[in-house]
Design a protein around this motif. Structure first.
Motif, PDB file in Angstrom:
ATOM      1  N   GLY A  45      -4.978  -4.652  -1.422  1.00 21.23           N
ATOM      2  CA  GLY A  45      -4.524  -5.873  -2.068  1.00 21.23           C
ATOM      3  C   GLY A  45      -3.095  -6.216  -1.670  1.00 21.23           C
ATOM      4  N   ASN A  46      -2.565  -7.256  -2.260  1.00 22.45           N
ATOM      5  CA  ASN A  46      -1.226  -7.728  -1.936  1.00 22.45           C
ATOM      6  C   ASN A  46      -0.254  -7.592  -3.093  1.00 22.45           C
ATOM      7  OD1 ASN A  46      -1.959  -8.437   0.654  1.00 22.45           O
ATOM      8  ND2 ASN A  46      -2.619 -10.477   0.049  1.00 22.45           N
ATOM      9  N   LYS A  47      -0.644  -6.913  -4.154  1.00 24.03           N
ATOM     10  CA  LYS A  47       0.227  -6.790  -5.319  1.00 24.03           C
ATOM     11  C   LYS A  47       1.092  -5.543  -5.176  1.00 24.03           C
ATOM     12  CE  LYS A  47      -2.812  -9.286  -8.334  1.00 24.03           C
ATOM     13  NZ  LYS A  47      -3.557  -9.322  -9.565  1.00 24.03           N
ATOM     14  N   GLY A  48       2.257  -5.724  -4.598  1.00 24.70           N
ATOM     15  CA  GLY A  48       3.182  -4.620  -4.410  1.00 24.70           C
ATOM     16  C   GLY A  48       4.095  -4.889  -3.226  1.00 24.70           C
ATOM     17  N   THR A  49       5.084  -4.034  -3.058  1.00 21.68           N
ATOM     18  CA  THR A  49       6.037  -4.149  -1.971  1.00 21.68           C
ATOM     19  C   THR A  49       5.604  -3.240  -0.827  1.00 21.68           C
ATOM     20  OG1 THR A  49       7.783  -4.503  -3.594  1.00 21.68           O
ATOM     21  CG2 THR A  49       8.472  -3.898  -1.375  1.00 21.68           C
TER      22      THR A  49
ATOM     23  N   VAL B 178       3.987   0.000  -6.170  1.00 22.50           N
ATOM     24  CA  VAL B 178       3.452  -0.762  -7.289  1.00 22.50           C
ATOM     25  C   VAL B 178       4.351  -0.668  -8.512  1.00 22.50           C
ATOM     26  CG1 VAL B 178       1.454  -1.030  -8.801  1.00 22.50           C
ATOM     27  CG2 VAL B 178       1.125  -0.366  -6.435  1.00 22.50           C
ATOM     28  N   GLU B 179       4.944   0.505  -8.719  1.00 20.55           N
ATOM     29  CA  GLU B 179       5.702   0.717  -9.955  1.00 20.55           C
ATOM     30  C   GLU B 179       6.733   1.822  -9.736  1.00 20.55           C
ATOM     31  OE1 GLU B 179       4.578   1.949 -14.568  1.00 20.55           O
ATOM     32  OE2 GLU B 179       2.995   1.667 -13.096  1.00 20.55           O
TER      33      GLU B 179
END
Length: 83
Positions: free
Chosen positions: A24-28, A47-48
């Motif tokens: 996916g694309n949710k994160g750096t 992600v965190e």
């Protein structure tokens, strides 16, 4: 069974399998050092980050292309530069 049908079936199966475990694309985008995890490519997504900023949650793929969601020490996580 014809060769064309077999190739088509394999291609469709690969597409379905490949999309089932997308990072996916949710994160750096980051690079995680080899020492932090098992054998894998090193490319992943941050992600965190823990409140004390010592642990980072990253998503990477192992050699079997399985998506792994792991907490690693932040000293192993580096910015991935675009070339």
């Amino acid at each position: 069974m014809s060769a064309r049908f077999l190739r088509t079936s394999i291609a469709i199966g690969a597409c379905l399998l490949g999309t089932s475990g997308c990072i996916g694309n949710k994160g750096t985008p980051v690079f995680v050092d080899y020492g932090a995890m098992e054998v894998w490519s090193g490319k992943g997504l941050l992600v965190e980050v823990s409140p004390d900023q010592t642990q980072c949650r990253v998503i990477v793929r192992d050699n079997f292309l399985i998506r792994r969601d792991r907490w690693v020490q932040c000293i192993f996580v580096h910015e991935r530069r675009q070339r």
